[in-house]
Design a protein around this motif. Structure first.
Motif, short mmCIF file in Angstrom:
data_model
loop_
_atom_site.label_atom_id
_atom_site.label_comp_id
_atom_site.label_asym_id
_atom_site.label_seq_id
_atom_site.Cartn_x
_atom_site.Cartn_y
_atom_site.Cartn_z
N PHE A 11 0.77 -1.12 -0.13
CA PHE A 11 0.08 -0.19 -0.10
C PHE A 11 1.04 1.15 -0.02
O PHE A 11 1.98 1.32 0.58
CB PHE A 11 -0.95 0.08 1.41
N VAL A 13 0.81 5.02 1.29
CA VAL A 13 -0.02 5.65 2.32
C VAL A 13 0.43 7.36 2.30
O VAL A 13 1.64 7.65 2.30
CB VAL A 13 0.06 5.33 3.66
N ALA A 22 1.64 -4.99 3.07
CA ALA A 22 0.72 -5.73 3.96
C ALA A 22 0.97 -7.03 3.81
O ALA A 22 0.38 -7.98 4.51
CB ALA A 22 -0.72 -5.09 3.31
N ASN A 42 -4.38 -9.12 14.42
CA ASN A 42 -4.74 -8.00 13.91
C ASN A 42 -3.59 -7.27 13.14
O ASN A 42 -2.65 -7.23 13.65
CB ASN A 42 -5.28 -6.83 14.80
N GLY A 43 -3.78 -7.02 11.73
CA GLY A 43 -2.87 -6.24 10.96
C GLY A 43 -2.07 -7.37 10.31
O GLY A 43 -0.87 -6.92 9.70
N ALA A 44 -2.43 -8.45 10.33
CA ALA A 44 -1.42 -9.79 9.60
C ALA A 44 -1.43 -9.43 8.32
O ALA A 44 -0.68 -10.06 7.54
CB ALA A 44 -1.89 -10.77 10.27
N GLY A 45 -2.84 -9.14 7.89
CA GLY A 45 -2.94 -9.05 6.23
C GLY A 45 -4.07 -9.97 5.64
O GLY A 45 -4.11 -10.44 4.78
N LYS A 46 -4.70 -10.44 6.85
CA LYS A 46 -5.84 -11.23 6.38
C LYS A 46 -6.86 -10.81 5.48
O LYS A 46 -7.16 -11.24 4.50
CB LYS A 46 -6.63 -11.75 7.78
N THR A 47 -7.28 -9.75 5.82
CA THR A 47 -8.52 -9.22 4.96
C THR A 47 -7.97 -8.46 3.63
O THR A 47 -8.50 -8.61 2.79
CB THR A 47 -8.64 -7.57 5.94
N THR A 48 -6.52 -8.22 3.78
CA THR A 48 -5.97 -7.79 2.34
C THR A 48 -5.77 -9.23 1.52
O THR A 48 -6.38 -8.95 0.16
CB THR A 48 -4.30 -7.45 2.59
N LYS B 265 -10.16 -0.13 -0.59
CA LYS B 265 -9.29 -0.16 0.66
C LYS B 265 -10.26 -0.24 1.86
O LYS B 265 -11.24 0.30 1.91
CB LYS B 265 -8.18 0.85 0.72
#
Ligand SMILES: Nc1ncnc2c1ncn2[C@@H]1O[C@H](COP(=O)(O)OP(=O)(O)O)[C@@H](O)[C@H]1O
Ligand SMILES: [Mg+2]
Lengths: 304, 265, 286
Positions: A11, A13, A22, A42-48, B265
């Motif tokens: 990403f 930013v 990510a 949290n913030g591991a990149g799962k959603t990504t 995003k």
């Protein structure tokens, strides 16, 4: 069923164009008919990862396939269902209007659509909320209707991003049961979570993601097996067991004729079982107490 | 079919939006007011009614196009509703086609309502509208189409406030391009001359959709539009419409390019 | 993606072509005499939500453009009055609009009554600019031959700040020697001094030359009268006036032509301006 190869997402930013990596070269394979847990803090990149799989983000590098077709191929989506993280839907629609609209997008014929929608309302436990505008739904209800929309087309692959977040323990259990049911129907379920207990009972395999990198893939027992904290054995004691196991165990809790014995390793478990047999007692359950995911991550970091 | 479902849902979204009703009520009020105002000046009644009525229809329609258009895509991204929509078997451009046509349909319905109001007032004052009147409204609708495409384009990459400012500026400048060209050609500075000519051709010329003067002219003088300049009138409608459609198509395709490329995003 | 870009490129030429077609068609409709849509200030005033002066500026831009359009110049500016009227309704203190509108309407448009209506509307605002009564005076004098009113406005103008010193004298001259072309020349010269626009200056210079022709013809005809009284017959040609010592020389024709005696009527004429200037009669071109 789902395959990724070297998925990377960077990403950019802010005005300065700072780069956030990510996801870092994720290669993964989910087999047909399995429940696959995608674990990571949290913030591991799962959603990504999930957004790349559903075509919401374009990977910086790497490729991915679902049901043998490269992502971006719209036909894949006819046989796929998706629940995003913290979903939100058209709040001016009623539950029924909403599912009907999505059913139209899936080109489900009218009669079948109505039937299916009725089924789903009861499946996710939202009977009676059909005519309510979504703006009046509680968070749990939104989560449920989100699952309903993911299942509208009776998909072969279901991708769920944190499906249990924001739900109470009972809700979590219901979702777990639902996922098991989906597997029984032959569907492949890929879901993410940052809570170990969500995956413990139901996943065939899990992947563990930390800071965008894949740390481990496999059945949970294999992954966490080496990290069993203790083993809890519950027995019914007709008398005499307690006295004999007291010294073997780390801790024994006695409630009437039930004993809850915490043991260190499998050898002592064998010995406890022998004692119980001799005394004609009964073994209720043997549950290994694993590390929590957080403890696991700490341990992994300690080990480098 | 899928586009149609999106379009219908967009229509439903618009008609459940409070902005629309506020604008519509204001427009109808002003159109009604034109009837009252016109009674003050005998002899110029129909002129005043048409002046006010047509201007109100255009301005309020454009405001609807802008204020609904700027949220068209932005809201979907902001409220994350787009995540599940795009996980359904629908291509991104189809989504845009649906959103765009849904809003256009909303605007058309509103245009019809406002027009009915104006026709009513004109009749009450003892006059009749003519074909020019409807050609004029058709071109006003073409202006809505073009403005909506601009709002949609901005809404694909910018916040509603900025989009509103951009679209509004285009609306104002679009009515002044001929002035820009004129003053550029008057300038001594060769750079300004060049720049003003280029702007004149690049910016949308919204005056091409303005035949309000002809409406008043023909109604007051009892002429038929078909007779205007030996058929020039109808050709003007045809080519203005084509111009609007081509321009809109280009803007819409730009929006598609941006929308296809972006990450959610 | 490439398909989209190519489609856009393909769409650009037809967009231009239709744009040009619309432009051409609009011109043709304009030729038929249908012009701008000028809203009524009764509507525009409330609709501009207090941005009246800004709206006035925008319409002023349109007005300037309208004035600069050769097509409307040839048509005599049929909508100029409405435009300026709207601008000055929106911003009643827009002095320049009254002034320019007033001059153009009479000098180019030949719309003297509209010019006077605009200027008097400005005059009633009492903005303190001497130019407005000055041009009013000019209209009354030059186009309507109303010397008394003209002198009145000139006197008003002379009382206002920064007005030229010459104005009181001009006003006096108007009252005393109204029919004298020299008065007209003096007035026009004063107008010329207050013009910056090149086209406008040419126009006024032209008028001055016309009055000069009138002056010369009056001068020559007086000389012919003397000649006839002295010799009992009209002169053969203008040269006779010089050779018999009645005048020193034949004045040069300001347009570069020459003066001659018309054999049939016996009148003096200019080779360039065949028509005599009826400066003393109403000359409204409507
Ligand atoms: N739109 C974005 N812009 C910049 N960084 C992002 C964006 N989305 C996610 N990230 C970063 O990417 C990493 C992974 O985020 P995410 O995939 O949301 O994690 P998870 O779902 O596992 O909690 C985080 O460090 C997050 O800060
Ligand atoms: Mg997440």
């Amino acid at each position: 069923m789902i395959r990724t190869e070297g998925l990377t997402k960077v990403f950019t930013v802010g005005f300065r164009g700072r780069k956030v990596r990510a996801l870092e070269g994720l290669t993964l394979e989910v087999k047909r008919g399995e429940i696959f847990g995608f674990l990571g803090p949290n913030g591991a990149g799962k959603t990504t990862t999930i957004k790349i799989l559903t075509g919401l983000l374009y990977p910086t590098e790497g490729r991915a396939w679902i049901m043998g077709r490269e992502i971006g191929d719209v036909s894949v989506k006819e046989r796929m269902g998706f629940l995003p993280e913290n979903p939100s839907f058209y709040e001016y629609l009623t539950g029924l209007e909403f599912l009907n609209f999505y059913g139209q997008l899936l080109k489900i014929p009218y009669d079948e659509r109505l039937h299916r929608i009725g089924e789903l309302f009861s499946l996710v436990g939202l009977e009676g909320a059909e005519e309510l505008q979504l703006r009046r739904y509680s968070k749990g209800m939104i989560q449920r209707i989100g699952i309903a929309q993911a299942l509208l087309n009776n998909p072969e692959v279901v991708i769920l991003d944190e499906p249990m977040s924001g739900l109470d323990p009972l809700g979590r259990k219901e979702i777990r049961d639902l996922i098991l049911r989906l597997r029984d129907e032959g569907k492949t379920v890929f879901f993410s979570t940052h809570i170990l207990s969500d995956v413990e009972m139901i996943c065939d395999r899990v992947a563990i993601l930390v800071k965008g990198r894949l740390k481990a893939v496999g059945p949970l027992d294999e992954l966490l097996g080496g990290y069993v904290k203790s083993i809890e054995v519950t027995v019914r004691d007709p008398g005499g067991v307690f006295e004999e196991v007291k010294d073997l165990a780390e801790r024994v809790i006695r409630r009437e004729d039930l004993l809850l014995i915490s043991l260190k390793d499998e050898e002592t478990v064998e010995r406890v079982i022998e004692v119980v047999r001799e005394r004609k007692g009964r073994i209720h359950s043997i549950v290994p107490q694993r590390l929590s995911l957080e403890e696991y991550f700490v341990k992994m970091q300690e080990e480098g | 079919m899928r586009e149609l479902a999106i379009a219908f849902n967009t229509f439903r979204e618009c008609i459940r939006d409070r902005i629309l009703y506020n604008l519509l009520i204001f427009a109808i009020l002003i159109i009604g007011l034109s009837g009252i105002l016109s009674t003050l000046s005998i002899g110029e009644q129909v002129r005043i009614i048409l002046n006010i009525g047509l201007a109100a229809i255009e301005i309020f329609g454009v405001m609807m196009a802008i204020f609904l258009g700027i949220g068209l895509v932005y809201k979907e991204i902001d409220r994350r509703t787009i995540y599940t929509i795009l996980s359904k078997p629908i291509k991104r451009y189809q989504f845009l086609v649906g959103k765009f046509s849904g809003l256009l349909f909303t605007l058309l319905v509103n245009l019809i309502i406002m027009t009915a109001g104006l026709v009513g007032v004109v009749y009450l004052m003892g006059w009749h509208v003519n074909s020019t009147f409807f050609y004029c409204l058709w071109l006003i609708f073409m202006e809505f189409v073009l403005i909506t495409s601009l709002a949609l384009l901005f809404s694909c990459f910018s916040t509603p406030t900025l989009s509103a400012i951009f679209t509004l500026s285009f609306f104002v400048i679009g009515h002044l391009t001929e002035d820009i060209k004129f003053f550029g050609s008057r300038s001594e500075n060769p750079f300004l001359q060049k720049a003003s000519t280029i702007l004149y051709y690049i910016l949308p010329n919204l005056e091409n959709f303005n035949i309000k003067a002809l409406v008043i002219d023909t109604i007051v003088r009892g002429l038929y539009f078909e007779d205007v300049s030996a058929g020039v009138g109808l050709k003007l409608i045809l080519f203005s419409t084509l111009y609007g459609l081509f321009y809109t198509a280009i803007i819409f395709l730009l929006a598609v390019i941006i929308f296809e490329k972006r990450d959610f995003k | 993606m490439r398909v989209l870009v190519v489609t856009i490129l393909i769409l650009i030429p037809p967009t231009f072509l239709t744009f040009n077609r619309v432009e051409a068609l609009k011109t043709r409709i304009r030729v038929e005499g249908r012009g701008l849509f000028i809203p009524s200030s009764r509507f525009l005033k409330p609709a501009s939500l207090g941005f009246d002066t800004m709206v006035a500026d925008l319409y002023w831009l349109k007005t300037v453009q309208y004035i600069g359009d050769d097509f409307w110049f040839r048509k005599g500016y049929p909508q100029l009055f409405d435009l300026v009227n709207l601008v000055t309704d929106m911003d009643p203190r827009f002095e320049y609009a009254y002034e320019v509108g007033g001059i153009i309407l009479s000098v180019y448009g030949g719309r003297v009554d509209e010019s006077i209506r605009i200027l008097e509307k400005g005059y009633r605002q009492r903005l303190g600019y001497w130019e407005i009564p000055f041009f009013l005076g000019f209209n009354y004098f030059y186009y309507l031959g109303d010397y008394r009113k003209a002198a009145l406005y000139l006197t008003e103008a002379s009382r206002l700040p920064r007005s030229p010193k010459y104005l009181p004298k001009l006003a006096a001259k108007l009252l005393a020697k109204a029919g004298d072309p020299e008065t007209a020349i003096a007035f026009l010269t004063e107008v010329l001094k207050n013009m910056d626009d090149e086209r406008m200056r040419k126009e006024i210079e032209e008028r001055i030359k016309e009055v000069m022709v009138e002056r010369d013809i009056q001068h020559l005809e007086r000389a012919i009268k003397v000649y006839r009284e002295r010799f009992g017959r009209p002169p053969e040609g203008l040269e006779d006036l010089v050779s018999k010592g009645i005048i020193d020389r034949i004045p040069p024709e300001p347009f570069g032509g020459y003066y001659y005696i018309d054999k049939e009527t016996g009148e003096v004429k200019s080779s360039v301006k065949k028509e005599r200037l009826k400066i003393y009669k109403k000359r409204v071109r409507r």
